[in-house]
Design a protein around this motif. Structure first.
Motif, mmCIF file in Angstrom:
data_model
loop_
_atom_site.group_PDB
_atom_site.id
_atom_site.type_symbol
_atom_site.label_atom_id
_atom_site.label_comp_id
_atom_site.label_asym_id
_atom_site.label_seq_id
_atom_site.Cartn_x
_atom_site.Cartn_y
_atom_site.Cartn_z
ATOM 1 N N UNK A 138 0.810 -1.215 0.000
ATOM 2 C CA UNK A 138 0.000 0.000 0.000
ATOM 3 C C UNK A 138 0.841 1.260 0.000
ATOM 4 N N UNK A 168 -5.369 6.902 4.124
ATOM 5 C CA UNK A 168 -4.740 6.110 5.198
ATOM 6 C C UNK A 168 -5.720 5.988 6.361
ATOM 7 N N UNK B 71 -5.004 7.045 -3.702
ATOM 8 C CA UNK B 71 -6.259 6.639 -3.076
ATOM 9 C C UNK B 71 -6.263 5.137 -2.782
ATOM 10 N N UNK B 72 -6.064 4.325 -3.824
ATOM 11 C CA UNK B 72 -6.126 2.863 -3.627
ATOM 12 C C UNK B 72 -5.032 2.398 -2.679
ATOM 13 N N UNK B 73 -3.817 2.831 -2.970
ATOM 14 C CA UNK B 73 -2.698 2.439 -2.119
ATOM 15 C C UNK B 73 -2.873 2.959 -0.705
ATOM 16 N N UNK B 74 -3.405 4.184 -0.616
ATOM 17 C CA UNK B 74 -3.637 4.778 0.698
ATOM 18 C C UNK B 74 -4.576 3.934 1.538
ATOM 19 N N UNK B 75 -5.645 3.475 0.912
ATOM 20 C CA UNK B 75 -6.614 2.649 1.636
ATOM 21 C C UNK B 75 -5.967 1.339 2.088
ATOM 22 N N UNK B 76 -5.195 0.720 1.169
ATOM 23 C CA UNK B 76 -4.533 -0.542 1.507
ATOM 24 C C UNK B 76 -3.548 -0.329 2.659
ATOM 25 N N UNK B 77 -2.783 0.744 2.547
ATOM 26 C CA UNK B 77 -1.817 1.043 3.605
ATOM 27 C C UNK B 77 -2.528 1.254 4.939
ATOM 28 N N UNK B 78 -3.654 1.971 4.893
ATOM 29 C CA UNK B 78 -4.413 2.239 6.114
ATOM 30 C C UNK B 78 -4.832 0.953 6.810
#
Lengths: 186, 125
Positions: A138, A168, B71-78
Motif C-alpha cells: 500500500x 490512510x 487513493x487505492x494504495x492509501x486505503x490498503x496502507x491504512x
C-alpha cells in the motif's frame, strides 16, 4: 532524568518529529520519508530486472542509514532511556480490546499475539505477515507512508499527500472497527 | 534520534494506534498534527529566507503528482497500518526495541513493495 525516562507528551514529540523535515532539508536536501527504504532494499537485494527497481539506489543510501538509525534509536530508547511498563492508554480501548481477546497489555504491543509461536496460527499470520505485506504494498502504491505523505507532503502543502493521508485514515478506521475484531478472534 | 523520539512518544505502540482509530485518545492526533504544523512553518521559513543546505545548495522539494494510487494504495496502507499497528518507521523502531518477530512484518512489507514493483504496470494509477 525523570523527564527522559517517562513517555513524552505529544506536544514535545510531535514538534520534534516535525523538525526532522527542515533538518533533513538543510543537512542534505533530502525530503523526509521512510517507506522508500523498502524500495531501496528491493533495488539493492532483489531487483530481479524489474523496471521499478532499476535505478541507482546507492545515491539513496542516506535513507538506509536513516532506517538503521531508527532501529538503533529504538534500542537505545527502550533499553537505556525507559522505565518498562504498559502504555497508558484509554481504559475504554483496553476493555474493547479485551473483548476481542487481547490479553497482554504490558508492552508496546500485545505479546500474546506478536510472537514467533503465533506466526504459524491463522491469527498471527494475518496480523504479522499479511498486515506487513499490506503496509509495504500500500505504501508504495500510494507513493509514501505516514512520514512521506502525512508529514513531509502536507508540510510542503501538496494536496495529493492530503488525499493519501485521508485514505490512510479511512483504511485504518475500516480495518480497526470491522476487520480487526474479526482477525483477533480467529 | 528519530527512533528515540518514536519510541519515547509511544507512537510505535500497537495500542496507541488502536486508540487513535477508535477516537479514544488525542495523543496520536496531537503528535501527527503538531509535527505537521512545525513542518509547514519550517518549510515556509526556508522558502521565505531562501535558506541553503549546509553545502550551500538551494533547497528543492519535488512536487508530488496526484495519481489514483494515492487513493487505492492509501486505503490498503491504512488497513495494514491498523492491523500491524505500525507504519514503516515504527516497524523499524519496534525491531530495535527487541520485538524481533516484527522483523518478519518488515520482511513482509519489503515483499509487498517488491510485488508492487512487479505488477505496477497492470495497476490503475
Amino acid at each position: 532524568m525523570d523527564v527522559i525516562t517517562q513517555p513524552w507528551p505529544w506536544y514535545i514529540a510531535g514538534p520534534l518529529i516535525g523538525l526532522t523535515v527542515p533538518v533533513l532539508l538543510i543537512l542534505g536536501n533530502k525530503t523526509f520519508g521512510i517507506s522508500s527504504v523498502l524500495r531501496h532494499t528491493c533495488a539493492a537485494c532483489i531487483p530481479a530486472n524489474i523496471k521499478f527497481f532499476r535505478y541507482d539506489w546507492k545515491k539513496e543510501t542516506w535513507n538506509l542509514f536513516f532506517a538503521l538509525g531508527i532501529i538503533l534509536g529504538g534500542f537505545v530508547a527502550t533499553y537505556a532511556l525507559s522505565v518498562p511498563g504498559p502504555v497508558d492508554i484509554n481504559p475504554q480501548t483496553v476493555s474493547l480490546l479485551q473483548q476481542y481477546g487481547v490479553k497482554d497489555f504490558s508492552g508496546v504491543l500485545p505479546q500474546d499475539i506478536f510472537n514467533f509461536g503465533q506466526l504459524f496460527t491463522l491469527r498471527g499470520f494475518a496480523l504479522i505477515v499479511v498486515g506487513g505485506f499490506l503496509v509495504g504494498f500500500g505504501t508504495r502504491y500510494a507513493g509514501g507512508c505516514t512520514s512521506g505523505h502525512a508529514i513531509m507532503g502536507i508540510s510542503s502543502l501538496q494536496w495529493p499527500s492530503l488525499v493519501a493521508t485521508c485514505c490512510f485514515m479511512i483504511g485504518g478506521f475500516i480495518a480497526s472497527w470491522y476487520l480487526l475484531p474479526f482477525l483477533l478472534q480467529l | 534520534m528519530f527512533g528515540i523520539i518514536l519510541v519515547k512518544s509511544q507512537v510505535v505502540s500497537w495500542f496507541r494506534i488502536q486508540e487513535m482509530f477508535h477516537l479514544q485518545s488525542f495523543h496520536m492526533y496531537g503528535v501527527i498534527g503538531s509535527a505537521i504544523i512545525v513542518g509547514i512553518v519550517s518549510i515556509q521559513v526556508i522558502k521565505r529566507f531562501q535558506i541553503k543546505t549546509i553545502n550551500r545548495e538551494a533547497i528543492t522539494i519535488p512536487d508530488k503528482k496526484f495519481h489514483w494510487g494515492n487513493v487505492y494504495g492509501g486505503l490498503i496502507f491504512g488497513v495494514g497500518w491498523a492491523i500491524t499497528g505500525a507504519c514503516p518507521g515504527p516497524l523499524l523502531a519496534q525491531v530495535g526495541s527487541g520485538f524481533l518477530v516484527i522483523s518478519i512484518t518488515l520482511l513482509s512489507a519489503i515483499a509487498g513493495t517488491w510485488v508492487y514493483g512487479l505488477i505496477r504496470e497492470k495497476l490503475p494509477h
